[in-house]
Design an enzyme around this catalytic site. Sequence first.
Site, PDB file in Angstrom:
ATOM      1  N   LYS A  99      42.205  36.553  34.966  1.00  0.00           N
ATOM      2  CA  LYS A  99      41.896  37.082  36.301  1.00  0.00           C
ATOM      3  C   LYS A  99      40.505  37.727  36.296  1.00  0.00           C
ATOM      4  CE  LYS A  99      46.740  37.511  37.445  1.00  0.00           C
ATOM      5  NZ  LYS A  99      47.956  38.321  37.500  1.00  0.00           N
ATOM      6  N   GLN A 106      49.566  44.463  36.729  1.00  0.00           N
ATOM      7  CA  GLN A 106      50.190  43.299  36.088  1.00  0.00           C
ATOM      8  C   GLN A 106      51.658  43.606  35.768  1.00  0.00           C
ATOM      9  OE1 GLN A 106      48.606  40.275  35.587  1.00  0.00           O
ATOM     10  NE2 GLN A 106      50.610  39.504  34.971  1.00  0.00           N
ATOM     11  N   ASP A 140      47.824  41.740  45.623  1.00  0.00           N
ATOM     12  CA  ASP A 140      49.027  40.944  45.362  1.00  0.00           C
ATOM     13  C   ASP A 140      49.958  40.889  46.572  1.00  0.00           C
ATOM     14  OD1 ASP A 140      49.141  39.580  42.976  1.00  0.00           O
ATOM     15  OD2 ASP A 140      49.815  41.306  41.803  1.00  0.00           O
TER      16      ASP A 140
END
Length: 297
Positions: free
Chosen positions: A54, A98, A121
């Site tokens: 990422k 994460q 997200d």
Amino acid sequence: MSARIIDGKAIADRVRAQVRADADAFIARTGVTPGLIVLIVGENPASQVYVRNKRKACLDLGWYSEIRAFPAEVSQSEVEAQIEALNADPRVHGILLQLPLPRHMDEQALLERIRPEKDVDGFHPVNVGKLSLGLPAPIPCTPLGIQRLLTEEGIETRGRLAVVIGRSNIVGKPVAQLLLRKGAGGDATVCVAHSRTADLPGLVRQADIVVAAMGQPEFVKGAWIKPGATVIDVGINRISDPSAPKGSRLVGDVEFAAAREVAGAITPVPGGVGPMTIAMLMHNTLECARRLSGDSA
Ligand code: NDP
């Protein structure tokens, strides 16, 4: 007849090229460089690979990105304090926590600490609510990538029966919401299946579009697929295979070899949905940067 294979990598490359062009124009207009911070707790090897990828995707675009890594035994309050600092940092437009987290941590409480405008997200309850209301907000990356695969491939969703297998907050539920929304890539009739669903094979047999997101290797059989249906395989499962170079290989949730003989189009694993996730993360980071900067171009 063998199904068309949906090339997720090629589509993800196109999305990234578009994001790069849009970002370069945004930076030239505003002087703002998009910034993404990825928080990781503990030593999960798969998560470490994901966060590095990422960050690398951001750096490839010339953006600002850092990984903030915490030991597994870090306290909840320490991570919360870091999120608060990032919420206030003007260089940061996206904050990604994460998952999974070590068991002692309250995942939901941390996700709710992230400022919704920086929630790349799309997991904050405010953004989940906005998705279901059809309001603009960051949308979870994998579901957004799945919808993009369908639209880029010219697969009609309007009026079609889509069966989503899996009801997680990360994949199943947001995919269902997107397919249900009004407009391009939506307007489907959506059915969400889960582990308590009766007669899954009978349900899948009726589906024009099957999205398999259950985390069960090759569970969905080729014989269940309606001829000509589109099959989107989200699953990433490592199974042992003594004949493979590393003694194991990745498979999806669908029995690929049999399903491709019946389906009209199908995503492979790897190389289908997977590459779309990071491409859509870049898209979301740019969108957050634009909204936070009040950029309306
Ligand atoms: P979860 O484990 O959170 O959810 C799995 C869902 O599948 C649950 O709703 C569960 O039902 C349902 N399910 C499990 N077994 C069955 C069954 N036998 N019949 C019907 N439904 C079943 O998984 P995620 O949503 O997080 O991930 C799903 C898969 O997608 C995984 O393989 C994961 O690795 C992969 N993934 C891939 C990504 C990518 O970038 N390509 C990104 C994210 C995930 P119930 O709710 O009843 O338990």
